[in-house]
Scaffold this motif. Structure first.
Motif, mmCIF file in Angstrom:
data_model
loop_
_atom_site.group_PDB
_atom_site.id
_atom_site.type_symbol
_atom_site.label_atom_id
_atom_site.label_comp_id
_atom_site.label_asym_id
_atom_site.label_seq_id
_atom_site.Cartn_x
_atom_site.Cartn_y
_atom_site.Cartn_z
ATOM 1 N N LEU A 30 30.563 31.536 37.565
ATOM 2 C CA LEU A 30 31.655 31.930 36.681
ATOM 3 C C LEU A 30 32.490 33.016 37.350
ATOM 4 O O LEU A 30 31.934 33.899 38.021
ATOM 5 C CB LEU A 30 31.109 32.504 35.359
ATOM 6 N N PRO A 31 33.810 32.991 37.135
ATOM 7 C CA PRO A 31 34.607 34.171 37.506
ATOM 8 C C PRO A 31 34.433 35.223 36.416
ATOM 9 O O PRO A 31 34.614 34.943 35.225
ATOM 10 C CB PRO A 31 36.040 33.618 37.547
ATOM 11 N N VAL A 32 34.046 36.410 36.796
ATOM 12 C CA VAL A 32 33.718 37.456 35.821
ATOM 13 C C VAL A 32 34.426 38.753 36.207
ATOM 14 O O VAL A 32 34.424 39.152 37.380
ATOM 15 C CB VAL A 32 32.189 37.696 35.760
ATOM 16 N N SER A 33 34.994 39.413 35.194
ATOM 17 C CA SER A 33 35.575 40.743 35.399
ATOM 18 C C SER A 33 34.524 41.808 35.142
ATOM 19 O O SER A 33 33.756 41.708 34.178
ATOM 20 C CB SER A 33 36.758 40.953 34.448
ATOM 21 N N VAL A 34 34.517 42.834 36.013
ATOM 22 C CA VAL A 34 33.562 43.935 35.861
ATOM 23 C C VAL A 34 34.351 45.250 35.852
ATOM 24 O O VAL A 34 34.719 45.779 36.915
ATOM 25 C CB VAL A 34 32.530 43.946 37.005
ATOM 26 N N PRO A 35 34.675 45.787 34.677
ATOM 27 C CA PRO A 35 35.411 47.055 34.629
ATOM 28 C C PRO A 35 34.514 48.236 34.980
ATOM 29 O O PRO A 35 33.318 48.238 34.676
ATOM 30 C CB PRO A 35 35.872 47.129 33.176
ATOM 31 N N PHE A 36 35.076 49.257 35.637
ATOM 32 C CA PHE A 36 34.324 50.469 35.935
ATOM 33 C C PHE A 36 35.323 51.621 36.081
ATOM 34 O O PHE A 36 36.541 51.414 36.174
ATOM 35 C CB PHE A 36 33.482 50.303 37.207
ATOM 36 N N THR A 37 34.825 52.851 36.150
ATOM 37 C CA THR A 37 35.686 54.037 36.222
ATOM 38 C C THR A 37 35.596 54.764 37.547
ATOM 39 O O THR A 37 36.395 55.664 37.828
ATOM 40 C CB THR A 37 35.324 55.023 35.094
ATOM 41 N N SER A 38 34.593 54.375 38.368
ATOM 42 C CA SER A 38 34.443 55.066 39.664
ATOM 43 C C SER A 38 33.665 54.177 40.617
ATOM 44 O O SER A 38 32.936 53.276 40.184
ATOM 45 C CB SER A 38 33.693 56.394 39.462
ATOM 46 N N PRO A 39 33.777 54.435 41.912
ATOM 47 C CA PRO A 39 32.994 53.679 42.885
ATOM 48 C C PRO A 39 31.493 53.781 42.634
ATOM 49 O O PRO A 39 30.748 52.830 42.843
ATOM 50 C CB PRO A 39 33.389 54.299 44.229
ATOM 51 N N THR A 40 31.071 54.963 42.172
ATOM 52 C CA THR A 40 29.639 55.139 41.892
ATOM 53 C C THR A 40 29.175 54.202 40.782
ATOM 54 O O THR A 40 28.116 53.567 40.875
ATOM 55 C CB THR A 40 29.354 56.601 41.500
ATOM 56 N N GLU A 41 29.993 54.121 39.721
ATOM 57 C CA GLU A 41 29.638 53.218 38.621
ATOM 58 C C GLU A 41 29.636 51.764 39.094
ATOM 59 O O GLU A 41 28.761 50.983 38.719
ATOM 60 C CB GLU A 41 30.616 53.388 37.454
ATOM 61 N N TRP A 42 30.601 51.391 39.930
ATOM 62 C CA TRP A 42 30.652 50.026 40.447
ATOM 63 C C TRP A 42 29.406 49.688 41.258
ATOM 64 O O TRP A 42 28.805 48.622 41.084
ATOM 65 C CB TRP A 42 31.910 49.849 41.295
ATOM 66 N N ASN A 43 28.999 50.617 42.108
ATOM 67 C CA ASN A 43 27.797 50.361 42.904
ATOM 68 C C ASN A 43 26.569 50.171 42.014
ATOM 69 O O ASN A 43 25.716 49.317 42.279
ATOM 70 C CB ASN A 43 27.560 51.509 43.892
ATOM 71 N N GLY A 44 26.481 50.982 40.957
ATOM 72 C CA GLY A 44 25.353 50.837 40.026
ATOM 73 C C GLY A 44 25.396 49.521 39.270
ATOM 74 O O GLY A 44 24.365 48.843 39.103
ATOM 75 N N LEU A 45 26.589 49.143 38.790
ATOM 76 C CA LEU A 45 26.727 47.873 38.073
ATOM 77 C C LEU A 45 26.386 46.686 38.974
ATOM 78 O O LEU A 45 25.692 45.755 38.563
ATOM 79 C CB LEU A 45 28.151 47.725 37.537
ATOM 80 N N ARG A 46 26.880 46.726 40.196
ATOM 81 C CA ARG A 46 26.631 45.629 41.129
ATOM 82 C C ARG A 46 25.128 45.475 41.401
ATOM 83 O O ARG A 46 24.601 44.355 41.449
ATOM 84 C CB ARG A 46 27.383 45.878 42.434
ATOM 85 N N ALA A 47 24.452 46.596 41.557
ATOM 86 C CA ALA A 47 23.005 46.547 41.811
ATOM 87 C C ALA A 47 22.261 45.964 40.612
ATOM 88 O O ALA A 47 21.327 45.153 40.775
ATOM 89 C CB ALA A 47 22.489 47.943 42.136
ATOM 90 N N ARG A 48 22.659 46.366 39.403
ATOM 91 C CA ARG A 48 21.997 45.843 38.194
ATOM 92 C C ARG A 48 22.278 44.363 38.010
ATOM 93 O O ARG A 48 21.411 43.595 37.578
ATOM 94 C CB ARG A 48 22.443 46.639 36.976
ATOM 95 N N ILE A 49 23.505 43.939 38.338
ATOM 96 C CA ILE A 49 23.843 42.516 38.224
ATOM 97 C C ILE A 49 22.981 41.690 39.169
ATOM 98 O O ILE A 49 22.406 40.669 38.792
ATOM 99 C CB ILE A 49 25.349 42.300 38.506
ATOM 100 N N LEU A 50 22.886 42.150 40.407
ATOM 101 C CA LEU A 50 22.126 41.405 41.404
ATOM 102 C C LEU A 50 20.634 41.355 41.085
ATOM 103 O O LEU A 50 19.938 40.411 41.485
ATOM 104 C CB LEU A 50 22.335 42.035 42.790
ATOM 105 N N SER A 51 20.120 42.374 40.388
ATOM 106 C CA SER A 51 18.688 42.413 40.063
ATOM 107 C C SER A 51 18.356 41.687 38.759
ATOM 108 O O SER A 51 17.182 41.585 38.388
ATOM 109 C CB SER A 51 18.211 43.866 39.981
ATOM 110 N N THR A 52 19.365 41.187 38.065
ATOM 111 C CA THR A 52 19.126 40.484 36.794
ATOM 112 C C THR A 52 18.508 39.109 37.062
ATOM 113 O O THR A 52 19.013 38.352 37.901
ATOM 114 C CB THR A 52 20.445 40.311 36.015
ATOM 115 N N PRO A 53 17.403 38.768 36.392
ATOM 116 C CA PRO A 53 16.769 37.460 36.601
ATOM 117 C C PRO A 53 17.750 36.312 36.356
ATOM 118 O O PRO A 53 18.478 36.306 35.357
ATOM 119 C CB PRO A 53 15.640 37.442 35.560
ATOM 120 N N GLY A 54 17.773 35.353 37.263
ATOM 121 C CA GLY A 54 18.658 34.207 37.138
ATOM 122 C C GLY A 54 19.885 34.308 38.003
ATOM 123 O O GLY A 54 20.514 33.296 38.327
ATOM 124 N N VAL A 55 20.268 35.540 38.406
ATOM 125 C CA VAL A 55 21.439 35.718 39.270
ATOM 126 C C VAL A 55 21.046 35.387 40.698
ATOM 127 O O VAL A 55 20.068 35.915 41.236
ATOM 128 C CB VAL A 55 21.984 37.158 39.181
#
Length: 371
Positions: A297-322
């Motif tokens: 899926l094409p998905v939008s991921v809003p964030f407020t800082s590079p630090t938040e983006w790095n954290g979100l990306r890590a959590r997305i990649l660690s989610t079962p099924g991804v």
């Protein structure tokens, strides 16, 4: 077994005096959960034919609450017993005459009554009753009584009576007891049954069109009751019984009844266990099939800082099924990614929720963000 269908106008023929041939004395025994076997009728009228017609209708009216008693609830039984002929007849599928005796103005018989499955299910559903129509393969039980008079197969004795009185032909695990007519008696002798003569037992199996024949041996026990012995293979698994049953009151009759009921209870438990395993296996197969489905899926991921983006990306990649994340665009306030996964979107939404994220649809777009 001779029968006639009654789907539309055929049931009117009962009133019109249709002559019905008796059921054959042997052959496949009725095992449908929507059938009621052995409905006894005894009716008198001016003429025997009129008595027979009334008896057939009476059999239907008696069988209707009997079926409700076996499959339904007390409320359903009570209402079924109050229903009139014009209300009951639309549920009727067919009739068979098991045995009959006619005289001047008199008819006696035993009738098998079959009801239409879908209509019965719909009616019972109004009372919150879900009918399980699945059944195990019928088991033919040959009761061998090894009493003081010597081994008996066909004579009246407590052991045979207990098995006949189970009336389990239409249960989840149908138990059939041979009729004991001339052909049965000529098929196998007590000595041959005791020896487990495979050729003779095979002839009996073929006659009743079943998969399994079990010889159940009952012997009066010294301590009272009956020693029940049975061994063999069935579709439900291996059967191995060797136990003394004394019943609630002293005597071989009570012990025989307890033994027959216990065997049927155990086989019913095996059936339920097998059914549960089959359901679990089917669900596991479904889940495996679902998990094997890949998607993106094409998905939008809003964030407020590079630090938040790095954290979100890590959590997305660690989610079962991804299985992967490709960044399509990256800006100061958000990113657009190609989310690759297995197991379907609904499963991924649950997985993200467990990771503290939400995968939601906003119009034509999908968004992942912290909860």
């Amino acid at each position: 077994m001779w029968a006639w269908g009654l789907r539309s106008v055929a049931w009117l023929a009962v009133w019109a005096g249709l002559v019905v041939a008796p059921a054959l004395a042997a052959g496949p025994v009725e095992t449908s959960v929507f059938a009621v076997q052995g409905v006894a009728v005894d009716v008198t009228d001016t003429h025997a034919a009129d008595a027979k017609n009334k008896a057939l209708v009476e059999a239907v009216m008696k069988a209707f609450p009997m079926l409700a008693e076996r499959l339904g609830t007390p409320a359903l039984v009570a209402d079924a017993a109050k229903m009139e002929e014009k209300q009951v007849m639309p549920y009727l599928k067919s009739l068979s005459i098991e045995e009959e005796s006619m005289g001047p103005g008199h008819y006696m018989g035993k009738i098998t009554v079959r009801f239409l499955p879908q209509r019965i299910k719909a009616l019972y559903g109004q009372y919150g009753v879900k009918v399980n129509a699945s059944q195990a393969a019928p088991i033919l039980v040959l009761p061998l009584w090894n009493g003081p008079e010597g081994p008996q197969l066909w004579e009246d004795n407590p052991w045979r009576t207990a098995w006949v009185n189970l009336h389990a032909e239409q249960d989840e695990v149908p138990i059939i007891v041979p009729l004991g007519d001339d052909e049965d008696q000529g098929s196998i002798s007590p000595a041959e049954a005791m020896a487990g003569d495979r050729i003779k037992l095979e002839a009996l199996r073929r006659r009743y069109d079943v998969k399994t024949v079990l010889v159940a041996t009952g012997t009066p026990a010294a301590e009272g009751g009956v020693r029940a012995q049975m061994k063999g293979e069935t579709d439900l698994g291996t059967v191995s019984f060797d136990k003394v049953y004394t019943g609630d009151v002293p005597g071989v009759e009570a012990g025989a009844v307890q033994a027959a009921r216990r065997f049927h209870d155990v086989m019913t438990e095996k059936f339920h266990s097998n059914e549960a395993r089959a359901v679990a296996a089917a669900e596991a197969a479904r889940q495996a099939k679902e998990a094997a489905r890949t998607g993106s899926l094409p998905v939008s991921v809003p964030f407020t800082s590079p630090t938040e983006w790095n954290g979100l990306r890590a959590r997305i990649l660690s989610t079962p099924g991804v299985t992967g994340v490709d960044v399509t665009t990256l800006a100061g306030d958000g990113a657009v990614i190609r989310l690759m996964f297995v197991g379907g979107v609904e499963n991924m939404q649950s997985s993200f929720q467990a990771s503290g994220l939400t995968l939601v649809r906003a119009g034509e777009s999908w968004i992942i963000q912290s909860m």
